[in-house]
Design a protein around this motif. Structure first.
Motif, PDB file in Angstrom:
ATOM      1  N   LEU A  31       0.825  -1.208   0.000  1.00 57.44           N
ATOM      2  CA  LEU A  31       0.000   0.000   0.000  1.00 57.44           C
ATOM      3  C   LEU A  31       0.860   1.259   0.000  1.00 57.44           C
ATOM      4  O   LEU A  31       0.547   2.224  -0.697  1.00 57.44           O
ATOM      5  CB  LEU A  31      -0.941   0.009   1.210  1.00 57.44           C
ATOM      6  CG  LEU A  31      -2.113  -0.968   1.122  1.00 57.44           C
ATOM      7  CD1 LEU A  31      -2.832  -1.045   2.452  1.00 57.44           C
ATOM      8  CD2 LEU A  31      -3.068  -0.561   0.011  1.00 57.44           C
ATOM      9  N   LYS A  32       1.931   1.249   0.753  1.00 57.55           N
ATOM     10  CA  LYS A  32       2.824   2.416   0.805  1.00 57.55           C
ATOM     11  C   LYS A  32       3.504   2.639  -0.543  1.00 57.55           C
ATOM     12  O   LYS A  32       3.641   3.766  -1.013  1.00 57.55           O
ATOM     13  CB  LYS A  32       3.861   2.240   1.901  1.00 57.55           C
ATOM     14  CG  LYS A  32       4.679   3.470   2.166  1.00 57.55           C
ATOM     15  CD  LYS A  32       5.586   3.283   3.363  1.00 57.55           C
ATOM     16  CE  LYS A  32       6.309   4.571   3.685  1.00 57.55           C
ATOM     17  NZ  LYS A  32       7.162   4.436   4.853  1.00 57.55           N
ATOM     18  N   ASP A  33       3.926   1.538  -1.166  1.00 58.62           N
ATOM     19  CA  ASP A  33       4.637   1.619  -2.448  1.00 58.62           C
ATOM     20  C   ASP A  33       3.712   1.922  -3.631  1.00 58.62           C
ATOM     21  O   ASP A  33       4.189   2.242  -4.713  1.00 58.62           O
ATOM     22  CB  ASP A  33       5.398   0.312  -2.723  1.00 58.62           C
ATOM     23  CG  ASP A  33       6.514   0.080  -1.724  1.00 58.62           C
ATOM     24  OD1 ASP A  33       6.911   1.039  -1.027  1.00 58.62           O
ATOM     25  OD2 ASP A  33       6.981  -1.077  -1.625  1.00 58.62           O
ATOM     26  N   ALA A  61      -2.544   6.334  -0.468  1.00 59.71           N
ATOM     27  CA  ALA A  61      -2.185   6.824   0.871  1.00 59.71           C
ATOM     28  C   ALA A  61      -3.329   6.682   1.881  1.00 59.71           C
ATOM     29  O   ALA A  61      -3.089   6.240   3.007  1.00 59.71           O
ATOM     30  CB  ALA A  61      -1.698   8.269   0.798  1.00 59.71           C
ATOM     31  N   PRO A  62      -4.579   7.019   1.527  1.00 62.75           N
ATOM     32  CA  PRO A  62      -5.663   6.827   2.503  1.00 62.75           C
ATOM     33  C   PRO A  62      -5.838   5.362   2.907  1.00 62.75           C
ATOM     34  O   PRO A  62      -6.063   5.062   4.083  1.00 62.75           O
ATOM     35  CB  PRO A  62      -6.908   7.355   1.782  1.00 62.75           C
ATOM     36  CG  PRO A  62      -6.374   8.320   0.774  1.00 62.75           C
ATOM     37  CD  PRO A  62      -5.058   7.728   0.329  1.00 62.75           C
ATOM     38  N   ALA A  63      -5.709   4.452   1.957  1.00 63.17           N
ATOM     39  CA  ALA A  63      -5.829   3.024   2.285  1.00 63.17           C
ATOM     40  C   ALA A  63      -4.670   2.569   3.171  1.00 63.17           C
ATOM     41  O   ALA A  63      -4.858   1.798   4.117  1.00 63.17           O
ATOM     42  CB  ALA A  63      -5.878   2.190   1.007  1.00 63.17           C
ATOM     43  N   TYR A  64      -3.477   3.076   2.858  1.00 59.20           N
ATOM     44  CA  TYR A  64      -2.303   2.742   3.671  1.00 59.20           C
ATOM     45  C   TYR A  64      -2.495   3.234   5.106  1.00 59.20           C
ATOM     46  O   TYR A  64      -2.305   2.470   6.067  1.00 59.20           O
ATOM     47  CB  TYR A  64      -1.034   3.339   3.062  1.00 59.20           C
ATOM     48  CG  TYR A  64       0.171   3.259   3.966  1.00 59.20           C
ATOM     49  CD1 TYR A  64       0.783   2.040   4.230  1.00 59.20           C
ATOM     50  CD2 TYR A  64       0.689   4.401   4.580  1.00 59.20           C
ATOM     51  CE1 TYR A  64       1.876   1.961   5.075  1.00 59.20           C
ATOM     52  CE2 TYR A  64       1.778   4.328   5.420  1.00 59.20           C
ATOM     53  CZ  TYR A  64       2.375   3.105   5.668  1.00 59.20           C
ATOM     54  OH  TYR A  64       3.449   3.019   6.505  1.00 59.20           O
ATOM     55  N   LEU A  65      -2.890   4.498   5.263  1.00 61.31           N
ATOM     56  CA  LEU A  65      -3.069   5.064   6.595  1.00 61.31           C
ATOM     57  C   LEU A  65      -4.178   4.350   7.374  1.00 61.31           C
ATOM     58  O   LEU A  65      -4.052   4.111   8.575  1.00 61.31           O
ATOM     59  CB  LEU A  65      -3.348   6.559   6.509  1.00 61.31           C
ATOM     60  CG  LEU A  65      -2.185   7.406   5.988  1.00 61.31           C
ATOM     61  CD1 LEU A  65      -2.628   8.856   5.793  1.00 61.31           C
ATOM     62  CD2 LEU A  65      -0.988   7.313   6.909  1.00 61.31           C
ATOM     63  N   PRO A 113       0.710   7.890  -4.016  1.00 59.45           N
ATOM     64  CA  PRO A 113      -0.170   8.815  -3.296  1.00 59.45           C
ATOM     65  C   PRO A 113      -1.650   8.450  -3.370  1.00 59.45           C
ATOM     66  O   PRO A 113      -2.391   8.715  -2.430  1.00 59.45           O
ATOM     67  CB  PRO A 113       0.083  10.166  -3.966  1.00 59.45           C
ATOM     68  CG  PRO A 113       1.401  10.035  -4.649  1.00 59.45           C
ATOM     69  CD  PRO A 113       1.563   8.589  -4.986  1.00 59.45           C
ATOM     70  N   ALA A 114      -2.081   7.864  -4.445  1.00 56.41           N
ATOM     71  CA  ALA A 114      -3.500   7.520  -4.575  1.00 56.41           C
ATOM     72  C   ALA A 114      -3.930   6.501  -3.517  1.00 56.41           C
ATOM     73  O   ALA A 114      -5.094   6.474  -3.121  1.00 56.41           O
ATOM     74  CB  ALA A 114      -3.790   6.976  -5.970  1.00 56.41           C
TER      75      ALA A 114
END
Length: 187
Positions: A81-83, A89-93, A86-87
């Protein structure tokens, strides 16, 4: 012994990260996953054979399962998710926040287990009584800080992690002391 491995991995991760060392998170987290699986199974086995500390063993088993899931989220989901850019980023966070919710819940339950085991030890004398009292205090601190983590989220990572790690260490000491007093001949 398994609880002490968790204390060691937690301390190693924090100390090495804060000191700027590059470390292999996967190795630490995979080790923790295996240890949590072992704690889950062994706690369930102990639960089946122990009425006196049943709630402590149940809390440890549930904590271990929650922690296997949160470590698995870190191992399997954080990097992709981090890699992804930016699109994502909300899922990663959101994934990180979800994993830490489980982390806080697991640490809270280890704190509860420390209180339960400590409560049996404070009925003893000497070192067992002191160990029990420390386990209760550590467990209360872990429960409070990790409840704070459940409510406030990532702002509580360090206090919740620190108190949870201390409670885990005191839980290990209390379980060892409980076994020692249970096996001691009557005086």
């Amino acid at each position: 012994m398994l609880l002490l491995i968790l204390v060691t991995t937690q301390l190693s991760y924090v100390v090495l990260s804060d000191a700027g060392f590059q470390m292999h998170r996967t190795a630490i987290w995979a080790t923790e996953a295996v240890v949590f699986l072992a704690i889950a199974v062994l706690s369930l086995a102990a639960l089946a054979n122990s009425g006196r500390l049943a709630s402590a063993w149940a809390a440890m088993a549930v904590s271990a399962v929650l922690n296997v899931v949160q470590v698995g989220m870190g191992l399997a989901m954080f990097a992709p998710l981090k890699d992804a850019g930016p699109a994502m980023a909300p899922a990663y966070l959101a994934t990180v926040a979800g994993a830490f919710f489980l982390y806080f819940a697991g640490k809270l339950l280890f704190g509860f287990a420390a209180i339960v085991v400590g409560a049996y030890l404070v009925r003893s004398t000497g070192l067992a009584k002191v160990t029990g009292a420390l386990a209760i205090l550590g467990g209360l601190a872990a429960m409070a800080a990790n409840l704070g983590g459940i409510i406030a989220g990532m702002a509580m990572v360090y206090p919740a992690g620190a108190t949870g790690t201390v409670a885990t260490l005191l839980l290990a000491a209390a379980l060892a002391m409980n076994l020692r007093t249970a096996l001691a001949p009557d005086q």
